[in-house]
Each structure stands twice: as C-alpha cells, then as structure tokens.
Motif scaffolding. Structure first.
Motif, short mmCIF file in Angstrom:
data_model
loop_
_atom_site.label_atom_id
_atom_site.label_comp_id
_atom_site.label_asym_id
_atom_site.label_seq_id
_atom_site.Cartn_x
_atom_site.Cartn_y
_atom_site.Cartn_z
N SER A 97 -42.74 14.98 -44.52
CA SER A 97 -41.72 15.71 -43.90
C SER A 97 -40.82 15.05 -45.43
CB SER A 97 -41.12 16.12 -43.01
OG SER A 97 -42.32 16.55 -42.50
N ALA A 146 -51.68 22.47 -46.52
CA ALA A 146 -49.78 22.70 -46.81
C ALA A 146 -49.76 23.01 -46.10
CB ALA A 146 -49.90 23.44 -48.27
N GLN A 172 -48.38 21.08 -42.37
CA GLN A 172 -47.28 20.64 -43.19
C GLN A 172 -46.35 20.94 -43.06
OE1 GLN A 172 -47.54 16.76 -43.54
NE2 GLN A 172 -45.05 17.43 -43.53
N ALA A 173 -46.54 22.29 -43.20
CA ALA A 173 -45.35 23.44 -42.86
C ALA A 173 -44.95 23.56 -41.58
CB ALA A 173 -45.15 24.67 -43.94
N THR A 195 -49.77 21.05 -52.86
CA THR A 195 -49.53 21.48 -51.59
C THR A 195 -48.14 21.04 -51.80
OG1 THR A 195 -51.38 19.68 -51.67
CG2 THR A 195 -49.58 19.70 -49.63
N GLN A 196 -46.61 20.30 -52.56
CA GLN A 196 -45.99 20.45 -52.24
C GLN A 196 -44.76 22.09 -53.01
OE1 GLN A 196 -44.01 17.14 -55.76
NE2 GLN A 196 -45.00 15.94 -54.00
N TRP A 207 -46.11 24.25 -49.85
CA TRP A 207 -45.70 23.69 -48.61
C TRP A 207 -44.07 23.98 -48.41
CZ3 TRP A 207 -41.36 20.96 -48.76
CH2 TRP A 207 -40.07 20.78 -47.82
#
Length: 266
Positions: free
Chosen positions: A25, A121, A124-125, A156-157, A160
């Motif tokens: 993160s 993604a 992760q978020a 992915t970035q 996210w």
C-alpha cells in the motif's frame, strides 16, 4: 455477467501478511504521489510559459515604440527582458529537469489475464483502504479468459488508484462499483461512486492521497484537465495508447472514472 463483492472485513486473497500488505500500500501511494508531482510540475511549466511569452512579445512591441534616447524607458525594457529570461531559465532548470526522469513512462509489456489483474487491484484497494472506511467495492464484469498485452504493475497501480480515490470520496456504508470489460478490441474499467465532499476532506478518516490533492479534486477544472491525484491513471492509459477521463466532482452526485486501453500493443 459475474458480480464479485469486495466487502469490508473480507480476507485478503493469497494470505498476504499485514506487513506485506502495508508495504504494498505504501508503494502504491508513493507511485501515485510521484506522478501527481510530475503532473503538477507540468501544469505549472505550461501555465507559466503562456504569460511569460506574452510579456516577451509585448516587450518587443514597446521597444519599437519607446524613444531610444529615453534612458529610463530603456532600463525598464531591459528589466522586463531580463526578468522573462530569468523565469524561463528557472522553469527549464528546476521544473523541466525535475520532470525529466518520469516524463517518459517505460512499459514492461507481457500477456496478462484481465480478470485476475482486475481482481488483484480490487483486493488491494479493499485491504489498503476500503475495509477501514467501511466502503464496499463491487466488481461487475463479464471478463473470463480475456488477455491484454500490457504492463501488469502499471495497470494495477492505475486501477488501484481509481478505486482508492472513489473510496476516499465515498461515505461509510456506501458502495463503489467497478465495471470491467473487454470489447471492441479494448479493455475498459469504469469506477462509479456517489461523491461525498465531507468524506473526501475529513482529516480524521484514512486516506491514500494527501490533503491538498483531495481538496484540489473538488475545485472546478479547466478544459479537459484531470484532478491532480489521478495523474498516474492518465499517464498509464496514455502510455498504453489509451485514455483516462472523469466526471466533475459534485457533492452528492454520481461520479465516474473511465479508463480505456487497447488489448494489444499498437
């Protein structure tokens, strides 16, 4: 269509340890901040050059009108020219040089499974922000085995960040929807949410973006400019020959963030 809920309190896929999740993160936040800095510097460089060019041009107009024997007027004109030259030099030395390292976004393209990418993604978020904010992330998608030739980390970035921003701007108990699909030779991801200015600006709540970036997102935009905090999404989309855009932020309105890139390299 497959609908996958990402609800607050659900376990992180892959069994990632909390320390690993926190490190990931932090990396995503750092990348978002880096590209936001680059974007702001680009805006500043562009917006400063406009009036400086105008001053420079009007200086030449005045030079032809002013009596060459008027020493005071000639000193004033010299001061104008010198000031413009100094400002342009500062822009080139400090702003443009600072942006040089991130101006060109290199991509590490490879065939990727789209559904797995999107789910990663979204997970992760959720683990980095949505669970703490009591916001549900819902994925609506018909993706199955479709693939894309792209940079996995950069995509992915971008996804996210779209989800993180939407989460920040959503009140507790609300839902953020990610509509991901592949059609017409392109991959599109549209994130929609109901905007809450109070939730976005509340310093007591967990956030991914810095306070000044969140506040800037609520201000009126000029032309087709995007919110500073979402600069990474635009850069990643354009590096893949795609597009990124978003609706104006209006308190209580439904806002959409739209990301689209070709399935194959140009």
């Amino acid at each position: 269509m497959i609908v996958s809920p990402y609800c607050p309190g659900a376990s992180t896929s892959g069994g990632a340890a909390p320390a690993q999740t926190d490190e990931r993160s932090a990396h995503l936040r750092a990348e978002a901040a880096l590209f936001m800095r680059d974007h702001v510097l680009g805006v500043v460089s562009h917006d400063l050059r406009g009036p400086l060019n105008a001053i420079h041009s009007w200086g030449y107009v005045l030079e032809r009108k002013v009596d060459v024997a008027d020493a005071a007027a000639q000193r004033a004109l010299g001061g104008i020219r010198s000031g413009v030259e100094q400002q342009v030099k500062l822009i080139e030395q400090f702003i443009d040089t600072t942006r040089a390292e991130t101006k060109t976004l290199a991509l590490n393209r490879a065939p990727l499974a789209l559904r797995q990418l999107v789910e990663h993604a979204a997970t992760q978020a959720r683990s980095s922000l949505a669970s703490a904010r009591h916001v549900t992330l819902l994925m609506e998608s018909s993706l199955a085995e479709e693939q894309i030739s792209a940079d996995s980390e950069r995509l992915t970035q971008a996804l996210w960040l779209m989800l993180a921003f939407a989460t920040e701007a959503s009140a507790a108990g609300s839902t953020v929807v990610l509509d991901a699909r592949a059609e017409g030779g392109s991959f599109s991801a549209v994130v929609t949410f109901t905007a809450s200015q109070k939730a976005l600006l509340d310093p007591k709540l967990p956030h991914a973006l810095e306070g000044f970036a969140r506040k800037q997102a609520t201000l009126p935009r000029e032309a087709a400019r995007i919110a500073w905090g979402l600069a990474l999404c635009k850069r990643v989309a354009e590096a893949h020959s795609g597009t990124f855009e978003h609706d104006d932020f209006a308190d209580g309105a439904t806002v959409a963030l739209r990301f689209r890139v070709p399935l194959s390299a140009a």
